[in-house]
Design a protein around this motif. Structure first.
Motif: not given
Lengths: 253, 277
Positions: A207-219
């Motif tokens: 998924n193109k935006y996977i890193i962005l979603f990942f960062l949401i969870g991380f933060i």
């Protein structure tokens, strides 16, 4: 604590029951008995102390939290780490923290067993081919279960039973000598290892935006210490909204 | 209802389909192998159905067994809808409908990839870590209730999903497939799974990947601690985050997972020995 030969074999059986592809507990057995938390508790029962087994198993489980086995590959083997690791740690009286550092290298050996099994089983599927050419479905089912499981039981129970039975003394000596820098090195490695399971999961998600979603969870976790169940609920809400909005966009185009 | 119509004219009883489902749950990777993965397990699961449909006809039976011994690999619970649909197609075929080998194989190979993607993300990437962290939070100090809950909840959730999808696959049959493929259902579920999976994995990284640096610089009188005074000011958990993304980067370069494991263990091990971590 010493481990007798009967206990050693039972621990081998726990490992076999959690091996991916053992039918006896349905295949969910591989997600249950294979996880160090569960395997460790079962080993604890066998050795007469389920609580200690559970505590050590829980510690060993951490690097394997997001463990993924997809497309017939295994990066490391939580089952071997959870059974043999817990048994040896209990026998040697290791702390949970030390146990995890010792269990992970043990778990690496398990990948060889997996590869061996996946290779040898090719022979059985060719036998099933012959049975299919005769139109004999019972024989096809026989080759699905009997030879493959006999072989799997052999290569999983035997090494664990032997390793646990003869390894306890060696492990006690290793643990007694382990302190200072070597212990620190193992602890640091143990802390980093969960990254592999997580990264493998991330890679499986195209998924193109996977890193962005990942960062949401991380933060969310790092700054607000939200429990993982709550994060997953928030994640679900965001996922629904994102999906609806992005699909709507597609339809309009 | 469609379900009733189906039972009236079907060659199979619901119990055959259910039996087939349980065989799938127990035996799908009994003979897991590099050449054809779940193929042997798929045939095993279908065998009661094939016996009923083609038991009287040796040639048809032979063809069916060989047809389903082809390469097959998916996520078994979410992918179980494929099993149900295949049974529906085989039943139609046995009734003389023009359903070719190609159509059946096309269905299986066409769906196994996307469903494996959805299933692995939701099961191994999301549900299992959530349940495990929940169980760990209870059991880390030796409380066995967490272990018990995990043992109960995992099958409860996964069997419910797998059973319903298997039966749904059977009752929807080929029309169901067309519906699935025509609309953007699969893509929708996939996007939800991916998005949620990504967020959960982010949370897990922050909770469970640990790496910090004890390095400090002495500048005259004052001491600058790398971790507390620099890294934490930039972003809490920066080192675990960088390490995880670096691991992902290595995997994306098509490296074997075992190689990647050795690299990250090597870096963190050497770093620890040198006093950087």
């Amino acid at each position: 604590m010493s481990i007798d030969i009967f206990q050693a074999i039972l621990i081998g059986v726990v490992y076999y029951l959690g091996f991916n592809g053992t039918p006896w507990l349905t295949n969910l057995g591989a997600t249950i008995a294979n996880r160090p938390l569960i395997a460790g508790t079962l080993v604890g029962f066998i050795l007469g102390d389920p609580v200690t087994g559970c505590i050590i198993g829980a510690a060993i489980n951490l690097p394997y939290l997001a463990y993924i086995s997809a497309g017939g590959t295994v990066p490391m083997d939580p089952g071997l780490a959870g059974t043999m690791g817990t048994a040896l740690a209990m026998a040697a009286g290791a702390t949970p923290q030390v146990a995890v550092s010792l269990a992970v290298p043990i778990g690496l050996l398990g990948t060889m067993l997996f590869t061996l099994r996946m290779t040898v089983d090719i022979a059985f599927v060719h036998m099933a081919d012959k049975a299919a050419a005769e139109g004999n479905y019972k024989k096809v089912n026989f080759f699905n279960v009997v030879p493959s499981q006999l072989f799997l039981a052999f290569i999983s129970i035997l090494p664990v039973a032997l390793g646990v039975y003869y390894g306890a003394d060696i492990m006690t000596r290793i643990i007694q000598s382990l302190s200072g820098t070597p212990l620190h090195v193992l602890t640091v490695i143990g802390g980093v290892l969960p990254a592999l399971g997580i990264a493998m999961n991330l890679r499986a998600i195209v998924n193109k935006y996977i890193i962005l979603f990942f960062l949401i969870g991380f933060i969310l976790q790092v700054y607000f210490h939200i429990p993982i169940i709550t994060i997953s609920i928030i994640g679900f809400i965001i996922a629904i909204l994102y999906t609806e909005l992005s699909m709507k966009d597609q339809g309009a185009r | 209802m469609a379900e009733q119509e189906k039972t009236e004219q079907s060659l199979l009883k619901k119990s055959d389909v259910v039996k087939s489902f349980w065989l799938w749950m127990f035996f799908y990777v009994s003979n897991y192998n590099y050449e054809r993965l779940m193929a042997n397990g798929f045939v095993h699961a279908l065998s009661p159905v094939l016996k009923k449909l083609y038991g009287h006809d040796k040639e048809e039976m032979k063809a069916a067994l060989q047809r389903h011994l082809a390469f097959f690999n998916t996520e078994p619970h979410f992918g179980s809808i494929i099993g149900g649909m295949t049974i529906a197609l085989e039943e139609q075929r046995a009734k003389g409908k023009p359903i070719s080998d190609q159509m059946i194989n096309g269905l299986k190979t066409g769906l196994m990839g996307p469903l494996a993607g959805i299933g692995d993300t939701l099961w191994q990437g999301t549900l299992t870590p959530i349940l495990l962290s929940f169980a760990l939070s209870i059991s880390a100090q030796g409380n066995l209730i967490g272990v018990g809950l995990y043992i109960l909840l995992m099958p409860l959730i996964m069997f419910t999903i797998a059973y319903n999808l298997w039966m749904k696959g059977y009752f929807l049959g080929r029309e169901g497939l067309q519906k699935l493929m025509a609309g953007n259902m699969i893509q929708k579920v996939m996007t939800v799974a991916q998005t949620m999976g990504g967020i959960v994995l982010g949370g897990l990284t922050a909770s469970f990947v640990t790496l910090s640096s004890p390095v400090s610089f002495h500048l005259g009188e004052s001491v600058l601690k790398l971790q507390a005074d620099v890294l934490d000011k930039l972003l809490l958990g920066l080192l675990p985050l960088v390490m995880t993304l670096f691991t992902l980067h290595l995997l994306n370069r098509k490296m074997k997972s075992t190689t990647v494991l050795c690299i990250i263990a090597g870096i963190s091990g050497i770093g620890a020995a040198l006093g950087i971590f």
